[in-house]
Design a protein around this motif. Structure first.
Motif, PDB file in Angstrom:
ATOM      1  N   LYS A   1       0.813  -1.219   0.000  1.00  0.00           N
ATOM      2  CA  LYS A   1       0.000   0.000   0.000  1.00  0.00           C
ATOM      3  C   LYS A   1       0.845   1.268   0.000  1.00  0.00           C
TER       4      LYS A   1
ATOM      5  N   ASN B   1       1.536   2.944  -3.840  1.00  0.00           N
ATOM      6  CA  ASN B   1       0.741   3.902  -4.603  1.00  0.00           C
ATOM      7  C   ASN B   1       0.162   5.005  -3.713  1.00  0.00           C
TER       8      ASN B   1
ATOM      9  N   LEU C   1      -1.439   4.910  -0.819  1.00  0.00           N
ATOM     10  CA  LEU C   1      -2.564   4.678   0.089  1.00  0.00           C
ATOM     11  C   LEU C   1      -2.096   4.856   1.524  1.00  0.00           C
TER      12      LEU C   1
ATOM     13  N   ARG D   1       1.305   6.485   3.642  1.00  0.00           N
ATOM     14  CA  ARG D   1       2.504   7.302   3.439  1.00  0.00           C
ATOM     15  C   ARG D   1       3.509   6.932   4.512  1.00  0.00           C
TER      16      ARG D   1
ATOM     17  N   VAL E   1      -3.146   9.814  -4.587  1.00  0.00           N
ATOM     18  CA  VAL E   1      -3.251   8.377  -4.853  1.00  0.00           C
ATOM     19  C   VAL E   1      -3.628   8.146  -6.319  1.00  0.00           C
TER      20      VAL E   1
END
Lengths: 258, 258
Positions: A24, A27, A29, A31, A49
């Motif tokens: 995740k 991309n 979703l 950080r 995103v």
């Protein structure tokens, strides 16, 4: 950890090791709270995103979490419309993806009427349609029968040859052994090892640490070690080569002694 | 914001005297506070009823979470205050805002300190509900079971919702983009998978229950029996007296707002 175009990478590890969390991050979703994630040189904290997903496509584990359209065709076209593709391009891309994943005759069917493996393929098609440069697959092999797995393997290799990078999050040691990709081994939220699948999956210490089980072929070859075979064999093709070699050597020595 | 409000209604498993109170007595206390707060708009009374609960919240060690949920509810109480300020006298606006905070506090106190299991047991003891459940569903425990299951599935649903949101965002869905109508439509790809997951899960749950012999026979016993302790009787008495007194005053006197 680094993913280059054309790479094939498997992220492996026990439940809760942080595999999906890592996926995740790719991309945006999630950080990073420490460190840095960059996609083609862009820091993920500075992009949305949607912008990142254009390059990094994630296929989630459970297709039930993303299917909602009335027909398979609409489902596959959904992301393309979100990304603002021209209507003509959308139609063309959808057709091509349905063709490639053997879904063309289901185009007008409801995705909910398909079997588990079929839904899984629709979920994959829904991401592949926009041709992301990096494809992240979360547990792609569950609910797939063996034939579908074999097709999936060929499909990934095909994507690789087109220069797309594929990252797969998985538990399936046999599938990984068969594909022999690069492996990133995780345990308790950390990367514990990186390397080619045959090195990692034949290493008792690492296997133990990540709560995995050796693939059948690696078990066999760790037993055959005493006959002078290498221990790091995980795929059928290499095993066949080695055994053939040994057998012909044996034949030669039998012939010589007689 | 919305999630923090929910935090104020979530049960936390602590062992305090407030948690050990019988849920039936505690629920009577809730009614004992709600009845006067809905009958009267007297500011002193409402403030008093609010302050009475502070020691209970402190003993139950949930005061901090209560403050958090109040802070999250500030927006709604401000809205109530402003609307009533422009449509009536100031005192009325203050009273109605206080009433909102009081209702929120009371329910959050009840749900933060009562476990869903206890609640299910308590509902099970109510003759009327057992009778109703038998008439409707053919089994006296069915209604209370439905209620506890619903409460228990909320956290699971929250996890599912997050995954669905993540999956659709990875497909380029931007929830907070476009005009109001577009934004509402943006939620369709979230709601349909969630609804289907919920339906599928309930069907699976039903099968699993039947496979284990649910609903069983009449006269099922339970592992834990609820029993009134002296303090529960006291609480029940005080609450009932409060309710009766409230109604008596309501029908005999006019209580001013200030």
């Amino acid at each position: 950890m680094k993913v280059d175009s054309g790479d094939f990478l498997a992220i492996m590890g026990e439940n809760g090791a942080g595999k999906t969390t890592l996926a995740k991050q790719l991309n945006g979703l999630l950080r990073p709270s420490l460190g840095k994630v960059t996609v083609d040189g862009d820091d993920t904290t500075k992009k949305s995103v949607a912008q990142l997903s254009r390059k990094v496509g994630i296929v989630f584990q459970n297709p039930d979490h993303l299917l909602f359209s009335e027909t398979v065709r609409e489902e596959v076209g959904f992301a393309l419309k979100n990304f603002g593709f021209e209507p003509g391009v959308v139609v063309k891309q959808v057709e091509r993806t349905l063709e490639a994943l053997d879904l063309a005759h289901y185009a007008e069917t409801s995705p909910f009427l398909l079997c588990g493996g079929g839904r899984k393929r629709v979920a994959l098609a829904a991401v592949l349609a926009w041709e992301p440069d990096y494809l992240i697959l979360d547990e792609p092999t569950i609910w797939q029968d063996y034939q579908q797995k074999e097709r999936l393997r060929n499909f990934i290799l095909q994507l690789n040859s087109q220069g797309k990078a594929v990252v797969m999050v998985t538990h399936d040691v046999e599938f990984v052994a068969e594909c022999n990709p690069k492996v990133v081994l995780m345990s308790k939220g950390r990367i514990v090892a990186q390397g080619q699948a045959d090195e990692i999956l034949s290493d008792d210490g690492l296997i133990e640490k990540a709560s995995l089980v050796k693939p059948q072929m690696a078990k066999l070859f760790s037993q055959l070690g005493e006959f002078g075979f290498p221990r790091d064999v995980v795929d059928v093709h290499r095993a066949k080569m080695l055994l053939e070699q040994k057998l012909s050597e044996a034949k030669v020595s039998v012939a010589q002694s007689s | 914001m919305s999630l923090r409000v929910l935090n104020g209604f979530k049960f936390s498993s602590l062992k305090t005297p407030v948690h050990r109170l019988d849920p039936r007595a505690k629920f009577m206390l809730v009614i004992g506070i709600i009845v006067p707060s809905l009958l009267f708009t007297n500011i002193y009374l409402l403030a008093g009823l609010l302050l009475v609960q502070v020691p209970l919240l402190l003993i139950g060690r949930v005061a901090r979470r209560w403050v958090q949920s109040l802070r999250a509810g500030v927006f709604l109480s401000a809205l109530i205050f402003v609307v009533n300020f422009f449509t009536g006298p100031l005192a009325n606006a203050v009273a109605l805002t206080l009433r909102f905070l009081l209702l929120m506090t009371t329910f959050s106190f009840f749900f933060m300190t009562t476990s869903p299991d206890d609640l299910g047991l308590a509902i099970d003891k109510v003759g009327f509900i057992r009778w109703l459940s038998r008439r409707w569903l053919g089994y006296p425990n069915a209604l209370s079971f439905t209620f506890t299951t619903a409460v228990r599935l909320v956290p699971t649903m929250a996890v599912d919702a997050q995954t669905v949101v993540d999956a659709q965002r990875s497909r380029g869905l931007e929830l907070d983009k476009g005009n109001l109508l577009k934004r509402v439509r943006n939620y369709i790809p979230i709601l349909i998978p969630l609804l289907l997951i919920a339906i599928r899960r309930s069907l699976e749950l039903a099968e699993a229950l039947e496979a284990r012999g649910f609903p069983g026979k009449e006269g099922r016993t339970s592992l834990f029996e609820l029993r009134f302790k002296p303090v529960d009787y006291a609480l029940l008495g005080i609450s009932l007296a409060g309710i009766v007194l409230s109604f008596w005053v309501f029908f005999h006197y006019r209580v001013p707002t200030i």
